[in-house]
Design an enzyme around this catalytic site. Structure first.
Site, PDB file in Angstrom:
ATOM      1  N   LYS A   1       1.915   1.785  -3.735  1.00 42.44           N
ATOM      2  CA  LYS A   1       0.529   1.809  -4.291  1.00 42.44           C
ATOM      3  C   LYS A   1       0.004   3.500  -4.275  1.00 42.44           C
ATOM      4  CE  LYS A   1      -2.646  -1.003  -3.484  1.00 42.44           C
ATOM      5  NZ  LYS A   1      -3.751  -1.899  -3.544  1.00 42.44           N
TER       6      LYS A   1
ATOM      7  N   SER B   1     -10.767   6.481  -3.009  1.00 46.75           N
ATOM      8  CA  SER B   1     -10.890   6.893  -1.512  1.00 46.75           C
ATOM      9  C   SER B   1     -10.347   8.140  -0.977  1.00 46.75           C
ATOM     10  CB  SER B   1     -10.211   5.602  -0.762  1.00 46.75           C
ATOM     11  OG  SER B   1     -10.951   4.554  -0.553  1.00 46.75           O
TER      12      SER B   1
ATOM     13  N   GLN C   1       0.771  -1.294  -0.008  1.00 47.97           N
ATOM     14  CA  GLN C   1       0.036  -0.233  -0.016  1.00 47.97           C
ATOM     15  C   GLN C   1       1.072   1.208   0.033  1.00 47.97           C
ATOM     16  OE1 GLN C   1      -3.353  -1.037   0.645  1.00 47.97           O
ATOM     17  NE2 GLN C   1      -4.098   0.911  -0.383  1.00 47.97           N
TER      18      GLN C   1
ATOM     19  N   ASN D   1     -16.388  -7.499  -5.859  1.00 45.25           N
ATOM     20  CA  ASN D   1     -16.506  -6.061  -6.175  1.00 45.25           C
ATOM     21  C   ASN D   1     -15.676  -5.656  -7.561  1.00 45.25           C
ATOM     22  OD1 ASN D   1     -15.344  -3.125  -5.477  1.00 45.25           O
ATOM     23  ND2 ASN D   1     -17.437  -3.181  -5.520  1.00 45.25           N
TER      24      ASN D   1
ATOM     25  N   LYS E   1      -2.957  -0.768   6.683  1.00 44.19           N
ATOM     26  CA  LYS E   1      -3.775  -1.975   6.388  1.00 44.19           C
ATOM     27  C   LYS E   1      -4.263  -2.593   7.596  1.00 44.19           C
ATOM     28  CE  LYS E   1      -5.439  -4.140   2.813  1.00 44.19           C
ATOM     29  NZ  LYS E   1      -5.721  -3.437   1.400  1.00 44.19           N
TER      30      LYS E   1
ATOM     31  N   GLY F   1     -12.682  -0.294   2.796  1.00 40.62           N
ATOM     32  CA  GLY F   1     -12.812  -1.668   2.719  1.00 40.62           C
ATOM     33  C   GLY F   1     -11.646  -2.481   1.962  1.00 40.62           C
ATOM     34  N   ASP F   2     -12.133  -3.876   1.882  1.00 36.82           N
ATOM     35  CA  ASP F   2     -11.232  -4.845   1.180  1.00 36.82           C
ATOM     36  C   ASP F   2     -12.097  -6.187   1.399  1.00 36.82           C
ATOM     37  OD1 ASP F   2      -8.178  -4.856   0.290  1.00 36.82           O
ATOM     38  OD2 ASP F   2      -8.569  -6.971   0.847  1.00 36.82           O
TER      39      ASP F   2
ATOM     40  N   THR G   1     -11.902   0.519  -8.123  1.00 39.41           N
ATOM     41  CA  THR G   1     -10.872  -0.365  -8.497  1.00 39.41           C
ATOM     42  C   THR G   1     -10.910  -0.990  -9.804  1.00 39.41           C
ATOM     43  OG1 THR G   1     -10.889  -0.759  -6.174  1.00 39.41           O
ATOM     44  CG2 THR G   1      -9.604  -2.275  -7.393  1.00 39.41           C
TER      45      THR G   1
HETATM   46  N1  GLU Z   1      -8.539  -2.254  -0.262  1.00 36.65           N
HETATM   47  C1  GLU Z   1      -8.111  -1.377  -1.218  1.00 36.65           C
HETATM   48  C2  GLU Z   1      -6.877  -1.567  -1.802  1.00 36.65           C
HETATM   49  O1  GLU Z   1      -6.062  -2.589  -1.468  1.00 36.65           O
HETATM   50  C3  GLU Z   1      -8.770  -0.060  -1.221  1.00 36.65           C
HETATM   51  C4  GLU Z   1      -8.062   0.685   0.197  1.00 36.65           C
HETATM   52  C5  GLU Z   1      -8.567   2.210   0.225  1.00 36.65           C
HETATM   53  O2  GLU Z   1      -9.751   2.397  -0.376  1.00 36.65           O
HETATM   54  O3  GLU Z   1      -8.241   2.931   1.098  1.00 36.65           O
HETATM   55  O4  GLU Z   1      -6.111  -0.688  -2.160  1.00 36.65           O
END
Ligand code: GLU
Length: 448
Positions: free
Chosen positions: A113, A380, A110, A240, A125, A164-165, A209
């Site tokens: 990313k 987000s 993350q 999703n 996370k 979410g995830d 996503t």
């Molecule tokens: N879970 C998603 C990711 O892996 C979204 C994370 C978010 O929106 O903060 O990037």
């Protein structure tokens, strides 16, 4: 021993029981040699030693009462990995396989990313080993309330913004936010993203996503003279992300011929389109987690216990389910099948290191997940911006931003790969581009 090798060895020694985390650390650090070997500022400032160590990790008890009145206990996690370029940002995963290794791997990914999005968000996370499958609404609510009763101390619009995830969708975010609001005694909408539209959510977040992954694909296709129109995709998952991917690919004239679940995959030669895409949402809501339901309803081929990789003829393979779903043997099958020379990773780290190495050595282009799936977290972050300015943007505005962000991500990973002499190696390009910004911020902020 080189700087990178030393930090990898130290990280392995410190975290011997965290295979997923070590897998991503090795993958990322190995590709950073190109930067850190030629500039000793990084070693002097201990950038790699610091970046592999979360700023803060919490593990907590989540007790809740089930419908039979029995007390259940799950484990909750939040890893706040890096706040160098912004507040921690990253999702919550509720799935029995969740443990510290999985959360740290996701949190580490993350960081890079979020940096690639160009937005001011750090990496984090969290999640729990709670299994929402088969739970009543009341049970999910009580679990979410208990989870937030501990988590609320660590989050906030300028501190850490979870989302979410897998296993955490609109329903869970609603329950989590409701409890957060009660505990805080004030309406801090920017403390959670993925909220419902009636209470501070952003238009376009649900699709972000999947749509973002397809916008990214379009950009990549432009660079090789290809179009989504007329292209066939084999994808995995039916959650999703897969849903968003299917919708956008259909809209742009492409065709999705597979979806999968933990039980197997279906091959739909006519394409997953129209009401079939809507049915994916129903399948998810049923919490049965069986893709066979699709085959039964639409009378298409079902392959129990198998994954589509190398088993169907498609132009593009696009994993959208979970980590490590493409192993060495799947990569070999893809190479033997021979039709697809492009793997677009949408789920986080869907390919094992052996799989990536085999594919890339044999000329398959791999587009890495930390770039491809960044549209979710990007929107987000746009939700946080809207919350901060007490406004809501139109769907068109959000979509335009998302397109622009995905275009920039492709350009920056393409340019990073090129400028370090590894043209077309997008795995390395994404790590280099994501790392550079975070490392600059760390250098500027001193030892912290
Ligand atoms: N879970 C998603 C990711 O892996 C979204 C994370 C978010 O929106 O903060 O990037």
């Amino acid at each position: 021993m080189s700087y990178v090798d030393r930090v990898i060895a130290e990280t392995e020694a410190k975290n011997p029981d965290q295979p997923e985390f070590l897998q991503t650390v090795r993958e990322v650090l190995n590709s950073l040699r190109l930067i850190v070997d030629e500039d000793d500022r990084y070693e002097k400032a201990g950038i790699l030693e610091r970046i592999v160590e979360p700023e803060k990790s919490v593990i907590f008890r989540v007790p809740w009462v089930d419908d039979q009145g029995r007390v259940q206990v799950n484990r909750g996690f939040r890893v706040q990995f890096s706040s160098s370029i912004g507040p921690y940002k990253g999702g919550l995963r509720f799935q029995p396989s969740v443990n510290m290794s999985v959360i740290k791997f996701l949190g580490f990914e993350q960081i890079f990313k979020n940096s690639l999005t160009g937005l001011p968000i750090g990496g984090g996370k969290g999640g729990s080993d709670f299994d929402p499958k088969g739970k009543s609404d009341g049970e999910v609510m009580r679990f979410c309330q208990s989870f937030m009763t501990e988590l609320y101390r660590y989050i906030g619009p300028d501190t850490d913004c979870p989302a979410g995830d897998i296993g955490v969708g609109a329903r869970e975010i609603g329950y989590l936010y409701g409890q957060y609001k009660r505990l805080c005694g004030s309406y801090k909408a920017g403390a959670l993203s993925g909220k419902g539209l009636s209470y501070g959510g952003s238009l376009g977040r649900t699709e972000a996503t999947g749509y973002g992954a397809v916008y990214f694909t379009e950009e990549y296709f432009k660079s090789i003279g290809k179009k989504i129109e007329g292209t066939t995709f084999a994808i995995s998952g039916f959650g999703n992300v897969s849903w968003g991917v299917c919708k956008k690919i259909n809209e742009l004239g492409g065709k999705v011929v597979t979806v999968s679940g933990p039980d197997g995959y279906v091959y739909d030669k006519d394409g997953v389109a129209g009401e079939k895409v809507d049915y994916l949402v129903e399948m998810r809501a049923s919490c049965r987690d069986l893709v066979k339901d699709y085959a039964d309803k639409f009378h298409v081929e079902y392959h129990a216990g198998e994954k589509p990789w190398g088993r169907v003829n498609a132009d593009i393979y696009m994993p959208c389910a979970t980590q490590n779903e493409i192993h060495g043997e799947d990569a070999r099958r893809i190479l033997e099948e021979g039709a697809s020379r492009i793997l677009i990773e949408v789920s986080n780290m869907p390919t094992t290191q052996e799989g990536v190495d085999l594919l890339m050595k044999n000329g398959v282009t791999v587009l890495p997940s930390k770039a491809v799936n960044a549209g979710g977290v990007a929107v987000s972050s746009l939700e946080m911006s809207q919350n901060a300015e007490h406004l809501s943007w139109t769907a068109e505005e959000v979509d335009e931003h998302l397109r622009g962000i995905m275009k920039n991500i492709f350009q920056s990973i393409h340019n990073a790969a090129e400028s370090y002499g590894c043209f077309g190696n997008y795995v390395v390009g994404a790590n280099l581009a994501g790392f550079r910004k975070v490392a600059e911020a760390m250098l500027a902020q001193g030892v912290c």
